[in-house]
Design a protein around this motif. Structure first.
Motif, PDB file in Angstrom:
ATOM      1  N   TYR A  15       0.466   2.759  14.785  1.00  0.00           N
ATOM      2  CA  TYR A  15      -0.348   3.979  14.644  1.00  0.00           C
ATOM      3  C   TYR A  15      -0.311   4.820  15.914  1.00  0.00           C
ATOM      4  O   TYR A  15      -0.254   6.058  15.856  1.00  0.00           O
ATOM      5  CB  TYR A  15      -1.783   3.592  14.299  1.00  0.00           C
ATOM      6  N   GLU A  41      -3.466  10.602   5.981  1.00  0.00           N
ATOM      7  CA  GLU A  41      -4.709   9.838   5.816  1.00  0.00           C
ATOM      8  C   GLU A  41      -4.446   8.489   5.164  1.00  0.00           C
ATOM      9  O   GLU A  41      -4.997   7.463   5.586  1.00  0.00           O
ATOM     10  CB  GLU A  41      -5.705  10.652   4.980  1.00  0.00           C
ATOM     11  N   SER A  42      -3.611   8.456   4.121  1.00  0.00           N
ATOM     12  CA  SER A  42      -3.290   7.179   3.483  1.00  0.00           C
ATOM     13  C   SER A  42      -2.451   6.295   4.418  1.00  0.00           C
ATOM     14  O   SER A  42      -2.543   5.065   4.358  1.00  0.00           O
ATOM     15  CB  SER A  42      -2.537   7.414   2.166  1.00  0.00           C
ATOM     16  N   TRP A  43      -1.660   6.897   5.294  1.00  0.00           N
ATOM     17  CA  TRP A  43      -0.912   6.150   6.317  1.00  0.00           C
ATOM     18  C   TRP A  43      -1.887   5.384   7.211  1.00  0.00           C
ATOM     19  O   TRP A  43      -1.718   4.204   7.480  1.00  0.00           O
ATOM     20  CB  TRP A  43      -0.064   7.125   7.123  1.00  0.00           C
ATOM     21  N   ARG A  44      -2.942   6.058   7.639  1.00  0.00           N
ATOM     22  CA  ARG A  44      -3.945   5.417   8.491  1.00  0.00           C
ATOM     23  C   ARG A  44      -4.692   4.321   7.732  1.00  0.00           C
ATOM     24  O   ARG A  44      -4.917   3.221   8.250  1.00  0.00           O
ATOM     25  CB  ARG A  44      -4.933   6.464   8.993  1.00  0.00           C
ATOM     26  N   LEU A  45      -5.059   4.614   6.475  1.00  0.00           N
ATOM     27  CA  LEU A  45      -5.795   3.636   5.675  1.00  0.00           C
ATOM     28  C   LEU A  45      -4.939   2.405   5.364  1.00  0.00           C
ATOM     29  O   LEU A  45      -5.451   1.274   5.353  1.00  0.00           O
ATOM     30  CB  LEU A  45      -6.282   4.284   4.378  1.00  0.00           C
ATOM     31  N   CYS A  46      -3.660   2.601   5.106  1.00  0.00           N
ATOM     32  CA  CYS A  46      -2.779   1.475   4.806  1.00  0.00           C
ATOM     33  C   CYS A  46      -2.604   0.570   6.024  1.00  0.00           C
ATOM     34  O   CYS A  46      -2.582  -0.660   5.905  1.00  0.00           O
ATOM     35  CB  CYS A  46      -1.413   1.979   4.327  1.00  0.00           C
ATOM     36  N   CYS A  48       0.849  -1.200   0.000  1.00  0.00           N
ATOM     37  CA  CYS A  48       0.000   0.000   0.000  1.00  0.00           C
ATOM     38  C   CYS A  48       0.883   1.249   0.000  1.00  0.00           C
ATOM     39  O   CYS A  48       1.716   1.429   0.902  1.00  0.00           O
ATOM     40  CB  CYS A  48      -0.923  -0.018   1.228  1.00  0.00           C
ATOM     41  N   THR A  97      -4.796   0.213   8.370  1.00  0.00           N
ATOM     42  CA  THR A  97      -6.080  -0.478   8.516  1.00  0.00           C
ATOM     43  C   THR A  97      -6.184  -1.637   7.541  1.00  0.00           C
ATOM     44  O   THR A  97      -6.677  -2.719   7.883  1.00  0.00           O
ATOM     45  CB  THR A  97      -7.237   0.511   8.283  1.00  0.00           C
ATOM     46  N   ALA A  98      -5.703  -1.429   6.316  1.00  0.00           N
ATOM     47  CA  ALA A  98      -5.750  -2.488   5.301  1.00  0.00           C
ATOM     48  C   ALA A  98      -4.908  -3.692   5.710  1.00  0.00           C
ATOM     49  O   ALA A  98      -5.278  -4.839   5.437  1.00  0.00           O
ATOM     50  CB  ALA A  98      -5.267  -1.939   3.953  1.00  0.00           C
TER      51      ALA A  98
END
Length: 484
Positions: free
Chosen positions: A386, A260-265, A254, A267-268
């Protein structure tokens, strides 16, 4: 140092200086009296007050040169502040109803209006931001009252600062008789000036916050990953681990472009496991003779990680391999063998299943790529990263690190939200707040030439009672939500 230690130390210092002040005054110390003449400090129990009139002349001269502009400025501000009165009452009323409903339904939701308690609903690391914000917001607020008063020929008595425990604030002293002697509209301008300045301050802080990515283009780049600002309770282990200043660009498969993409990655990673495509020849030559050794928490597990492979492609199911070597030799990410490009490759999935106790946890092997440094390999839960690794959108182009910009960004967020909150709260007709005086001036205008004095007073009392009740109810619900 935790919050309790800090507050305890501050209380001891306040107590020491309070009794020292009383002792020196009781002894009629000439040196101490001379000191107080030069530095007009008043020390009371748990608070210190400093007042001065040294800026009065300069402020009056500055205002006199801009009377026309200031008149228009505060006329506009008064209108906008008055338009905020009814929405503020509606907001507090609706918030009280929602908080009451949440308490009845046992919902644990944060109330809109609640006292700020360091270490409870204010993170200890954010305490400096909170204190600086309070000082800035109150200075700007009181400057509004002072400038509005001077522009209407009301002399300043003094301006000053007060420190209650660790909470700083500013204040302005105006001659009450001069203010009351003005027309109701001019009084209203002075009373509304503080709220108006808080509204402007909040808008300016928000605008600068939104423009930061553009303003900082010469020094920082955005969209190129995130930069590590701080490591909270995270112990680094050599150059292969996270370091302050690292530029992080990818988590597993990812791509990271910002916070924001750090958090989403992260989570993924928790939602789906990723494996590694490796040649079967490597597995045959590199696998340890004790294939289940690192899968059973043996000595081998300190240097190797357990990987799981389908038995359809290679003779053995479990493999004890060095995780960093696997990540370097992997040709692609995969979720099964079909994700590998060659039939001579296998998809190896990190396994945290213990054969000895037949337990499986939800840990993951997380590979975080860094620019100009080896990737960080982390075995554990994504939320550990995180919560421990603080990152910023701003990646430095030159030697200036992102810590300063992160401080400015965080401070702007505090100023924008707290200044807006102070404006909403101060405009409510509550005792000891500007709204109390605003209602008084408004009632003078509304009842001028009509109605009895008793009707005017009853209207004032009713509005102040309503506003005070709403503030008290909201604060009460806010305190209850903190501790229930």
């Amino acid at each position: 140092m935790d919050v309790t230690t800090v507050l305890g130390s501050v209380i001891l210092l306040h107590t020491f200086f309070y009794y020292l002040d009383r002792y020196l005054k009781g002894k009629n110390s000439q040196r101490y009296a001379s000191f107080l003449n030069r530095f007009p400090v008043q020390i009371d129990f748990m608070n210190v007050r400093w007042t001065t009139s040294m800026f009065n002349k300069a402020l009056c001269s500055w205002a006199m040169m801009r009377l026309k502009f200031l008149s228009k400025w505060y006329n506009i501000g008064t209108v906008i502040t008055l338009l905020l009165c009814i929405p503020s009452l509606i907001l507090l009323g609706s918030t009280a109803l929602v908080s009451f409903a949440n308490m009845m339904d046992s919902k644990k939701e944060e109330a809109m209006l609640q006292p700020v308690l360091p270490g409870v609903n204010l993170p200890s690391n954010d305490l400096p931001y909170y204190l600086i914000t309070l000082l800035v917001c109150t200075v700007v607020h009181e400057a509004g009252h002072a400038i509005a008063a001077v522009s209407d020929q009301v002399p300043l008595v003094s301006i000053g600062l007060i420190l209650w425990l660790i909470i700083p604030a500013a204040f302005v002293e105006l001659p009450t008789s001069n203010v009351v002697g003005l027309s109701p509209w001019k009084q209203l301008k002075i009373y509304c000036a503080g709220v108006w300045h808080n509204i402007v301050l909040s808008a300016m802080a928000f605008a600068v916050l939104m423009m930061l990515p553009i303003l900082l283009i010469p020094l920082f780049q955005s969209g190129a990953g995130v930069s590590v600002v701080n490591l909270n309770s995270y112990s680094t282990d050599g150059h292969h681990d996270f370091q302050v200043g690292d530029q992080l660009t990818q988590i597993n498969d990812c791509r990271v472009t910002g916070v924001e993409s750090w958090r989403l990655c992260l989570t993924a990673v928790l939602l789906e496991s990723s494996g590694f495509c490796l040649d079967n020849s490597y597995l045959a030559s590199s696998s340890s003779s004790d294939q289940l050794g690192c899968c059973n928490d043996s000595e081998l597990s300190r240097s190797h990680l357990c990987f799981l492979s389908s038995p359809n492609f290679v003779p053995k199911k479990y493999h004890c391999l060095r995780a960093r070597e696997v990540s370097q030799l992997s040709s692609a990410w995969c979720s099964n063998h079909k994700g590998c490009s060659s039939v001579n490759q296998s998809c190896l999935m990190p396994s945290f299943h213990s054969e000895s106790v037949n337990e499986t946890d939800s840990s993951r092997l997380i590979i975080v790529k860094r620019k100009s440094a080896d990737p960080v390999l982390f075995a554990g839960l994504p939320n550990e990263i995180y919560l421990s690794v603080y990152v910023s959108d701003y990646v430095p182009r030159i030697f200036i690190g992102p810590q300063f910009i992160n401080f400015i960004e965080h401070l702007l967020r505090y100023i924008s939200s707290f200044s807006a909150g102070l404006a909403v709260l101060n405009v409510v007709p509550c005792i000891f707040m500007d709204g109390h005086h605003i209602v008084g001036a408004l009632s003078e205008i509304a009842f001028e030439g009509r109605g009895s004095i008793s009707m005017k007073r009853q209207t004032q009392y009713a509005l102040v009672f309503l506003g005070t009740s709403l503030v008290v109810i909201n604060i009460t619900f806010g305190v209850l939500t903190l501790f229930l």
